[in-house]
Scaffold this active site. Sequence first.
Site, mmCIF file in Angstrom:
data_model
loop_
_atom_site.group_PDB
_atom_site.id
_atom_site.type_symbol
_atom_site.label_atom_id
_atom_site.label_comp_id
_atom_site.label_asym_id
_atom_site.label_seq_id
_atom_site.Cartn_x
_atom_site.Cartn_y
_atom_site.Cartn_z
ATOM 1 N N GLU B 43 40.047 36.741 35.754
ATOM 2 C CA GLU B 43 38.626 38.034 34.846
ATOM 3 C C GLU B 43 39.424 38.481 33.639
ATOM 4 O OE1 GLU B 43 36.213 40.091 37.265
ATOM 5 O OE2 GLU B 43 34.789 39.998 35.492
ATOM 6 N N LYS B 113 29.431 35.424 32.637
ATOM 7 C CA LYS B 113 28.767 35.962 33.315
ATOM 8 C C LYS B 113 27.699 36.659 33.721
ATOM 9 C CE LYS B 113 30.964 40.081 36.719
ATOM 10 N NZ LYS B 113 32.275 40.804 37.249
ATOM 11 N N CYS B 153 33.851 36.729 38.903
ATOM 12 C CA CYS B 153 33.717 37.811 40.358
ATOM 13 C C CYS B 153 32.269 38.300 41.042
ATOM 14 C CB CYS B 153 34.040 38.866 39.293
ATOM 15 S SG CYS B 153 34.784 39.877 40.050
#
Lengths: 269, 269
Positions: B43, B113, B153
Amino acid sequence: MAGFKLGICQMPVTDNKGTNLATAREMLLGAARAGCVVAVLPEMFNCPYSHKYFHQFAEMAPDGETIGMLADTAKEAGITIIGGSIPERDGEHVYNASFIFGPDGRLLGRHRKVHLFDVELEALAFRESDTLTPGEDIEPIQTPETTFGIAICYDIRFPELVRTLTLKGALVVVVPAAFNMITGPAHWELLLRARAVDNQVYTVGAAPARDPGASYVAYGHSLAADPWGRIIARTDEKPGLLIADIDLEFLSKVRTELPVLKHRRTDLF
Amino acid sequence: MAGFKLGICQMPVTDNKGTNLATAREMLLGAARAGCVVAVLPEMFNCPYSHKYFHQFAEMAPDGETIGMLADTAKEAGITIIGGSIPERDGEHVYNASFIFGPDGRLLGRHRKVHLFDVELEALAFRESDTLTPGEDIEPIQTPETTFGIAICYDIRFPELVRTLTLKGALVVVVPAAFNMITGPAHWELLLRARAVDNQVYTVGAAPARDPGASYVAYGHSLAADPWGRIIARTDEKPGLLIADIDLEFLSKVRTELPVLKHRRTDLF
């Protein structure tokens, strides 16, 4: 209630129902004496985990011998009892069902296992659906202490089930279960910890003690995990009472600090 | 393809974009030389994980410097690249986005995301939503090797997201991530293993190497888990290439033996 002691009765299960009921009763009373206000039994605690016994040992609610013992013991000890599971007869069907009793001996709720264990591992094959019928409801159960969700054994493999219980208010998810010597070492602790973290609930896994001579050998290893995924109580494969401290203030703290339940993108799932 | 080697580039990330791109490129080429046909970056691999850099380092697709490097390197090395994530500018918005390139250098897909990391732990507070915009899509990405799902994440904390990717066909779920020194030791391995078991997929966690001097200290510990939940590759906090063998025949075997994806009670969830 901000917190309470919960006892997990990791009991041996035999092919003698009377012996099983006596053992369960003794361990439940022992949990009460140890200060537990809630006590939990394992999956099929009155009956060997084997097709040949499920129908033979099955009972109708609310009059069965096992159900009666649970109600009486709850009242006598003044505790909430989450009665693991037993084979429950309803007409032609037999369910793998958990009965929950309050400290006054009143039946507070029931969970019938909704996901039946039909697997063909190299070292172990089992088809619960050969003799059992799946449940049709996913509902939490309110007790004087908190809101419980029940997931019976294979149920815990389905994140949707525990999520549903959580969204309906469950704060402690109890898993009466008999994982085996293949799936136990591989997945038992992992699944209980993961469901706790994902849903920010306590999870409580209640297994029977191991009987190496049984046709289906249970893994044992009852445990409890907190909403941060830490194991707060664990044992090995032997019979015994395991005590977990449930702290609902800690649960609230975790949900405030890491608010995953509020962050779910329900617009996308 | 029945199996392939996947390389996880656990690279250090600095506040110099040119240095980050050079490091990433070198590690990607190293993965190809080591026999990997797919390589994965962490990330925010081109940018420190810090509000003050997200907008400054952001690039427009498909013309940005980082995106160009990934396309060129994929083509030069002849490998699939899952480009961790970078800050992606789109009009006034900046996303935390992953770009995926095929061995011919063509852009195969993108994941923005969808769950932003807004938390207030005692020891660490962060609000991604102060500077970033969440994505609006959950779609797997087809490469020559298999079907990948991407979860960036905090996305991995949501079982629904990985379930959605799985039901849409993902067999390998890649998680470019920068867990920190609080959430990393507590949850990183647990979540990657649990998503693998629940969905019977491979999971691949790609973290940056740890920089103890950074404002946000990443945990490192890139790893890969197989569909039985076993860790098949893991490392510590230091920079390095980690190689995982993805075996899609084993994945099929697990799904046949323990068919949880077929047993889901979609009538009840």
